[in-house]
Design an enzyme around this catalytic site. Sequence first.
Site, PDB file in Angstrom:
ATOM      1  N   ASP A 211       0.876  -1.163   0.000  1.00  0.00           N
ATOM      2  CA  ASP A 211       0.000   0.000   0.000  1.00  0.00           C
ATOM      3  C   ASP A 211       0.920   1.222   0.000  1.00  0.00           C
ATOM      4  O   ASP A 211       2.093   1.142   0.372  1.00  0.00           O
ATOM      5  CB  ASP A 211      -0.912  -0.011   1.218  1.00  0.00           C
ATOM      6  CG  ASP A 211      -2.193   0.776   0.995  1.00  0.00           C
ATOM      7  OD1 ASP A 211      -2.211   1.631   0.084  1.00  0.00           O
ATOM      8  OD2 ASP A 211      -3.175   0.555   1.723  1.00  0.00           O
ATOM      9  N   TRP A 212       0.391   2.363  -0.430  1.00  0.00           N
ATOM     10  CA  TRP A 212       1.240   3.531  -0.682  1.00  0.00           C
ATOM     11  C   TRP A 212       1.885   4.027   0.615  1.00  0.00           C
ATOM     12  O   TRP A 212       1.205   4.373   1.573  1.00  0.00           O
ATOM     13  CB  TRP A 212       0.423   4.610  -1.373  1.00  0.00           C
ATOM     14  CG  TRP A 212       0.535   4.571  -2.873  1.00  0.00           C
ATOM     15  CD1 TRP A 212       0.793   5.636  -3.683  1.00  0.00           C
ATOM     16  CD2 TRP A 212       0.441   3.436  -3.756  1.00  0.00           C
ATOM     17  NE1 TRP A 212       0.870   5.222  -5.001  1.00  0.00           N
ATOM     18  CE2 TRP A 212       0.647   3.888  -5.077  1.00  0.00           C
ATOM     19  CE3 TRP A 212       0.202   2.081  -3.551  1.00  0.00           C
ATOM     20  CZ2 TRP A 212       0.634   3.043  -6.181  1.00  0.00           C
ATOM     21  CZ3 TRP A 212       0.182   1.223  -4.654  1.00  0.00           C
ATOM     22  CH2 TRP A 212       0.395   1.711  -5.948  1.00  0.00           C
TER      23      TRP A 212
END
Length: 823
Positions: A211-212
């Site tokens: 995930d970012w």
Amino acid sequence: MPAKVALLAGADMWSLPADERIGLGRLVMSDGPAGVRGEQWTPDDPSVALPSPTALAATWDLDLVRRAGRLLAQEARRKGAHVVLAPTVNLHRSPRGGRHFECFSEDPLLTGGIGAALVSGVQDGGVATTPKHFVANDSETERYTVDVRVDERTLRELYLAPFETIVRTARPWGLMAAYNAVNGPSMSEHAELNNAVLREEWGFDGVLVSDWTGARDTVRAALGGLDIAMPGPATVYGEHLVRAVRDGLVPETAVEQLARRVLRLAARVGLLAGAPAAVPAEELPAPIDGEALVRELAARSFVLLRNEGDVLPLDPAPASVALIGAAAAEPRIGGGGSAQVFPTRLVGPLEGLRAALGEGTRLVHALGADPRTFLPPAAFPCTAELLGAQGTLGTAALPGGDLRWLGALPGGVPFAELTAVRLTGTLSTGTTGTTGTTGGTGTTDTARTTGRHQLAVRGVGRFRLEADGEVLFDGTLLPEGEDPAAAFLNPPEHRVELELAADREVAVSLTCTMPEAGGFAGFGLVSFTLGHAAPTVSAEELIEQAVAAATAAEVAVVVVGTTEEVESEGVDRAGLRLPGRQDELVARVAAANPRTVVVVNAGAPVLMPWRESVAAVLLGWFPGQQAGEALADVLLGTVEPGGRLPTTWPAEEADCPVWEVTPTDGRLDYPEGLFIGYRAWQRRAGAAPAYWFGAGRGYTRWSYEGLEARLTEGAAGSTDTLAEVSVRVRNTGDRTGREVVQVYLATDGSDRSRPDRQLAGFAVVEAAPGAVSTARITVPRRAVQTWDTTAHAWRTAPGVHTVEAGPDAGHRPLTLALVVPQD
């Protein structure tokens, strides 16, 4: 080694770098749970906005969802994206989860089936998917750091189950690791789950992307099986990973495995020279009419929960309709955060009903109650001026005061050169005394009221707000918490008031100074809002106006719903009540007009204390950009509401079996184990939900007339299927309809550690009036298996199990015994 490592991290916000030496093209990823955003996030580059994932799950229709996936792939190709960061397959553990609109269901079998259908559809179109967030990312509070504590059996039977189904049946080309930790290790570093379970046990051969900003440790991520660290260029990989290999902390063979999987992804999407794409161009699906499919999806997702006196459908069209509610003119078509896109077109309920009813019906709209906590974006046109150290770098036109740029700036302006953004527009006043709407298109006319206006700054950073040169605010707004995405998920607001006389034109200017690189700011994010609200009458007068309109109408349609403040990515819900005075609005309208229809515009459960006092309740979810057309189709009977609840809806907050979503000392325990949703409700003596999992009705009636089941050949040794079940249902109404036939498998009750029953299969059938249809459903062997925590393996529970068939988890009129042999 540096060339291999370069494959493993983002070159920017959304892409992996090209490498001409090996014929590798630039690989682009895009958010896409309910519409593919692409690398731009501006009104100038709109996207087809699909209904929320809860709406897709409410169709219970795998073929229809697969078509939705193909539409997402078509949108991805149009926007130059090769990977869609979807679907979200975390479970609805507690109704307070703020991101449940982006997930499918409380049940792992339904979630896995819908998720696999969407993945298959997207990958039919030659575009990769990343089912997310692996795993146990079921709430938003402290989501970036929380350590979820869940026992091994619960993890296997509930939270890993939908991912396993998708991996084994749809073969996704990617998967996204969650921010959170599970029983200690962060999911971007969880070697046991990422390598041993996901890859070795399930056979997953795709990429695992963070995930970012979710990758935090170079060595643990590389050894934990994380293939791609996003976004870039600053990541834990790159030079850090090269150094770790040289220092002997990470074997070079481990890096080669990561790089090989990235190259496999590139080959599958057609970006690696000499390697055939998984789907050749000539085999891509036929073009899809996106607007037509979104309209069909929405109508088929609507759940009719009450219809006393068959008030629906409104056929023939009534002489007069009072359409009430803020969401009637400006509906929420989708949730916030990663699922938010700018639609290619927006048809709200007011516009859709007006067009469908025509001039023969008098349609009156009343606001009734405004539930919003924050001011809406200014509706007057604005110009955004991109400023650098030497002056203006470029400009962009905006339809209003909402500015969102993520990953790229208009005109290709480099983020490194941007120092500030100035938003300017003209606020005009007139003498008509009211604020007009534009027919439900989601915007409002230039303010036409004299008196005390409100302006607002909403965002994170340094802001300066001016009106006709007068400084109204000059200060800094700071986010709450540590979530790096808080700047656009849940930013703070500052309001000011402005007294304006008639016939004025006021030049409004809002300047945002760019923060130093940090969180998402370092990867290209500009996100803030200039809010505006014109003077209006009191809240009590708004309700009185709605009651008056309802009293004078043949039928009243009240559209109520949640707002982005209470239901959005990045924040869990404090409670389940509708915000503002919407409950009071419904009660008073229903008292004035017995033919009151309530449409609920929400992505997850809300309380409905008025549900027994209104004529009809129609759940419309976040229905996508054709919201008004789909609603008109259903209200007028052109289309039957086809949805069934993918999640149990409680009557009271105190009744909810699972409520807690707030970690204690960084840990969130799952003490309820297997008992979430209907699995928990069926153990609650003397208590029942407002509406059971699977509930919903159409415009006809059904009787359940026959049930047959047989073990599949070699069932004792089969690893996939247990039985084939046939359910005969008859349409006893007077119009053709569709029914979602559900099959549950119940235990004999001797093992109290198991739920009393669980969903084992489902099918959608259709029949003409008086006709019989047979639903044929395959029951997976997993339905009679439990996870043995001693042997760390699946164990079949032999003996007598009961096959139950019916329209929802609370009503199962057909039963028969099924004897399951010992393995």
